[in-house]
Scaffold this motif. Structure first.
Motif, PDB file in Angstrom:
ATOM      1  N   ASP A 152      -8.325 -16.014  13.778  1.00 54.14           N
ATOM      2  CA  ASP A 152      -8.667 -16.964  12.706  1.00 54.14           C
ATOM      3  C   ASP A 152      -8.956 -16.240  11.389  1.00 54.14           C
ATOM      4  O   ASP A 152      -8.525 -16.680  10.324  1.00 54.14           O
ATOM      5  CB  ASP A 152      -9.899 -17.799  13.099  1.00 54.14           C
ATOM      6  N   ILE A 153      -9.676 -15.147  11.484  1.00 50.51           N
ATOM      7  CA  ILE A 153      -9.980 -14.351  10.275  1.00 50.51           C
ATOM      8  C   ILE A 153      -8.676 -13.787   9.700  1.00 50.51           C
ATOM      9  O   ILE A 153      -8.432 -13.836   8.493  1.00 50.51           O
ATOM     10  CB  ILE A 153     -10.973 -13.205  10.607  1.00 50.51           C
ATOM     11  N   GLY A 154      -7.832 -13.283  10.579  1.00 53.16           N
ATOM     12  CA  GLY A 154      -6.541 -12.742  10.163  1.00 53.16           C
ATOM     13  C   GLY A 154      -5.655 -13.796   9.516  1.00 53.16           C
ATOM     14  O   GLY A 154      -4.960 -13.519   8.528  1.00 53.16           O
ATOM     15  N   THR A 155      -5.677 -15.001  10.058  1.00 57.15           N
ATOM     16  CA  THR A 155      -4.877 -16.098   9.499  1.00 57.15           C
ATOM     17  C   THR A 155      -5.306 -16.391   8.059  1.00 57.15           C
ATOM     18  O   THR A 155      -4.460 -16.629   7.191  1.00 57.15           O
ATOM     19  CB  THR A 155      -5.016 -17.356  10.383  1.00 57.15           C
ATOM     20  N   CYS A 156      -6.607 -16.330   7.808  1.00 57.31           N
ATOM     21  CA  CYS A 156      -7.115 -16.553   6.438  1.00 57.31           C
ATOM     22  C   CYS A 156      -6.555 -15.484   5.493  1.00 57.31           C
ATOM     23  O   CYS A 156      -6.059 -15.791   4.407  1.00 57.31           O
ATOM     24  CB  CYS A 156      -8.639 -16.501   6.422  1.00 57.31           C
ATOM     25  N   MET A 157      -6.621 -14.225   5.913  1.00 59.84           N
ATOM     26  CA  MET A 157      -6.180 -13.142   5.021  1.00 59.84           C
ATOM     27  C   MET A 157      -4.662 -13.139   4.834  1.00 59.84           C
ATOM     28  O   MET A 157      -4.166 -12.853   3.747  1.00 59.84           O
ATOM     29  CB  MET A 157      -6.671 -11.798   5.560  1.00 59.84           C
ATOM     30  N   TYR A 158      -3.947 -13.461   5.900  1.00 58.63           N
ATOM     31  CA  TYR A 158      -2.485 -13.523   5.791  1.00 58.63           C
ATOM     32  C   TYR A 158      -2.085 -14.623   4.796  1.00 58.63           C
ATOM     33  O   TYR A 158      -1.166 -14.452   3.985  1.00 58.63           O
ATOM     34  CB  TYR A 158      -1.866 -13.760   7.175  1.00 58.63           C
ATOM     35  N   THR A 159      -2.812 -15.736   4.844  1.00 60.51           N
ATOM     36  CA  THR A 159      -2.571 -16.839   3.904  1.00 60.51           C
ATOM     37  C   THR A 159      -2.765 -16.369   2.468  1.00 60.51           C
ATOM     38  O   THR A 159      -1.967 -16.685   1.578  1.00 60.51           O
ATOM     39  CB  THR A 159      -3.545 -18.001   4.219  1.00 60.51           C
ATOM     40  N   SER A 160      -3.814 -15.585   2.248  1.00 58.87           N
ATOM     41  CA  SER A 160      -4.069 -15.031   0.914  1.00 58.87           C
ATOM     42  C   SER A 160      -2.896 -14.179   0.442  1.00 58.87           C
ATOM     43  O   SER A 160      -2.434 -14.305  -0.688  1.00 58.87           O
ATOM     44  CB  SER A 160      -5.307 -14.128   0.950  1.00 58.87           C
ATOM     45  N   ILE A 161      -2.450 -13.297   1.329  1.00 59.89           N
ATOM     46  CA  ILE A 161      -1.391 -12.356   0.962  1.00 59.89           C
ATOM     47  C   ILE A 161      -0.081 -13.088   0.688  1.00 59.89           C
ATOM     48  O   ILE A 161       0.589 -12.841  -0.319  1.00 59.89           O
ATOM     49  CB  ILE A 161      -1.235 -11.266   2.052  1.00 59.89           C
ATOM     50  N   VAL A 162       0.274 -14.019   1.565  1.00 62.82           N
ATOM     51  CA  VAL A 162       1.513 -14.788   1.373  1.00 62.82           C
ATOM     52  C   VAL A 162       1.464 -15.540   0.041  1.00 62.82           C
ATOM     53  O   VAL A 162       2.432 -15.584  -0.713  1.00 62.82           O
ATOM     54  CB  VAL A 162       1.746 -15.765   2.554  1.00 62.82           C
ATOM     55  N   THR A 163       0.301 -16.109  -0.277  1.00 60.55           N
ATOM     56  CA  THR A 163       0.161 -16.870  -1.523  1.00 60.55           C
ATOM     57  C   THR A 163       0.347 -15.980  -2.754  1.00 60.55           C
ATOM     58  O   THR A 163       1.145 -16.283  -3.632  1.00 60.55           O
ATOM     59  CB  THR A 163      -1.244 -17.512  -1.599  1.00 60.55           C
ATOM     60  N   ASP A 164      -0.395 -14.882  -2.805  1.00 64.76           N
ATOM     61  CA  ASP A 164      -0.407 -14.078  -4.029  1.00 64.76           C
ATOM     62  C   ASP A 164       0.802 -13.157  -4.187  1.00 64.76           C
ATOM     63  O   ASP A 164       1.011 -12.594  -5.263  1.00 64.76           O
ATOM     64  CB  ASP A 164      -1.706 -13.257  -4.113  1.00 64.76           C
ATOM     65  N   THR A 165       1.583 -12.994  -3.130  1.00 57.56           N
ATOM     66  CA  THR A 165       2.778 -12.164  -3.266  1.00 57.56           C
ATOM     67  C   THR A 165       4.034 -13.025  -3.376  1.00 57.56           C
ATOM     68  O   THR A 165       5.136 -12.484  -3.424  1.00 57.56           O
ATOM     69  CB  THR A 165       2.964 -11.233  -2.048  1.00 57.56           C
ATOM     70  N   GLY A 166       3.850 -14.365  -3.408  1.00 56.03           N
ATOM     71  CA  GLY A 166       5.023 -15.237  -3.387  1.00 56.03           C
ATOM     72  C   GLY A 166       5.836 -14.960  -2.130  1.00 56.03           C
ATOM     73  O   GLY A 166       7.055 -14.791  -2.203  1.00 56.03           O
ATOM     74  N   ALA A 167       5.118 -14.899  -1.004  1.00 58.45           N
ATOM     75  CA  ALA A 167       5.739 -14.568   0.286  1.00 58.45           C
ATOM     76  C   ALA A 167       6.503 -13.233   0.211  1.00 58.45           C
ATOM     77  O   ALA A 167       7.668 -13.130   0.565  1.00 58.45           O
ATOM     78  CB  ALA A 167       6.633 -15.705   0.789  1.00 58.45           C
ATOM     79  N   TYR A 168       5.803 -12.227  -0.282  1.00 66.15           N
ATOM     80  CA  TYR A 168       6.264 -10.827  -0.320  1.00 66.15           C
ATOM     81  C   TYR A 168       7.390 -10.550  -1.316  1.00 66.15           C
ATOM     82  O   TYR A 168       8.056  -9.528  -1.219  1.00 66.15           O
ATOM     83  CB  TYR A 168       6.681 -10.344   1.086  1.00 66.15           C
TER      84      TYR A 168
END
Ligand SMILES: [Mn+2]
Length: 323
Positions: A152-168
């Motif tokens: 669950d914690i990882g899902t939160c951080m992955y969501t952050s990364i996907v958002t701010d990188t425009g999905a990498y």
């Protein structure tokens, strides 16, 4: 203070409020919920402060039901407030004026004002969650084993990364971004579920609204700038609020030859402008001319007491200098 000292400082605090920037995006919410869920797992007394409510597509995140928009300032006995992903005090989604405890400001915006009592700014982080990931490691949270709490914690951080990188796809992605993502994938984070929850989850009315906005898009300055203007009456006939426009502005950069997309939105007391650049224009610099800020390829401005026409003229003038 080093991040390790900050981790220790937070763990030694008694009551911890956590907050982010107004109109929180996926990075703000993901970072706050990652820290919140992690501190809970360590049995710390913590809670989220938010003037905002959440957009529907972020409600899949664990702890998102804690964000009601009702806790708008630190509650009694709070000794620390951690502000994540927010560049200046005016944009914090919490009223901190009366707060006498310690403000910890953790962020990745280059234009951060360092308004905290403790400040940790890493502008090389693609998302604030990259810093949070390191912070949690320093707090002793293990990302080795796969269990539901850590997932669950990882899902939160992955969501952050996907958002701010425009999905990498943005230039802010580094080796570290992928390394953290790999760790999160390994503990069972479902990247497809996250992507679909965030982006493939729109109401039909939203798609129609995007269509309407795009149909009025103009190409100017030799086809290098895509301009979108959204006036107050824009959504009147659709009966919905336009809300977050980051999905709309990203279309401008898909056009061949476009370097900058400018989206102007008329609001009650002035104009909000969002800027995105494709490869060489520093739109943060342009935003700062008008008191705004953000990142090199993505920034925002709020101009009070100015008409759309004036704001357009002034901002385009600055863009032209950088082309
Ligand atoms: Mn961010």
């Amino acid at each position: 203070m080093t991040l390790s000292q900050i981790a220790k400082f937070i763990l030694e605090s008694k009551k911890i409020g956590i907050t982010y920037h107004v109109s929180p995006d996926g990075d703000a919410v993901g970072s706050v919920l990652a820290l919140f869920n992690a501190l809970k797992s360590l049995n710390k007394d913590c809670y989220i402060i938010s003037k905002d409510t959440l957009s529907e597509n972020l409600k899949f995140l664990k702890g998102s039901d804690e964000i009601t928009g009702e806790i708008t300032e630190p509650v009694d006995e709070t000794d620390v407030v951690v502000v994540l992903d927010c560049g200046n005090l005016e944009r914090v989604s919490a009223n901190l004026k009366e707060f006498t405890g310690t403000i910890i400001n953790i962020d990745h915006h280059l234009s951060n004002d360092k308004y905290g009592d403790i400040n940790y700014i890493d502008s090389n982080a693609a998302a604030t969650a990259e810093i949070v990931f390191e912070l949690l490691n320093l707090m002793g949270i293990s990302f080795e084993k796969e269990d539901s709490v850590i997932k669950d914690i990882g899902t939160c951080m992955y969501t952050s990364i996907v958002t701010d990188t425009g999905a990498y796809r943005h230039s802010n992605v580094t080796e570290r971004t992928h390394r953290i993502s790999a760790v999160l994938k390994k503990i069972g984070v479902d990247n497809t579920f996250i992507y679909q929850s965030l982006f493939d989850n729109k109401d039909f009315s939203r798609i129609k609204l995007i269509g309407k906005a795009l149909s009025s898009m103009q190409l100017i300055l030799n086809g290098k700038v895509a301009l979108l203007e959204i006036d107050k009456n824009f959504t009147a006939d659709l009966g919905i609020d336009i809300g977050d426009t980051s999905d709309i502005i990203s279309y401008g950069l898909q056009i061949k030859g476009v370097e900058v997309t400018l989206l102007l939105k008329e609001v009650e007391d002035g104009v909000k402008a969002s800027l995105r650049a494709k490869s060489y224009v520093d739109v943060r610099k342009i935003a700062e001319v008008f008191g705004g800020g953000g990142h090199i390829r993505a920034s925002g401005i709020k101009i009070k007491n100015m008409s759309m026409e004036e704001a357009k003229y002034e901002i385009l003038n600055e863009i032209q200098k950088e082309l």
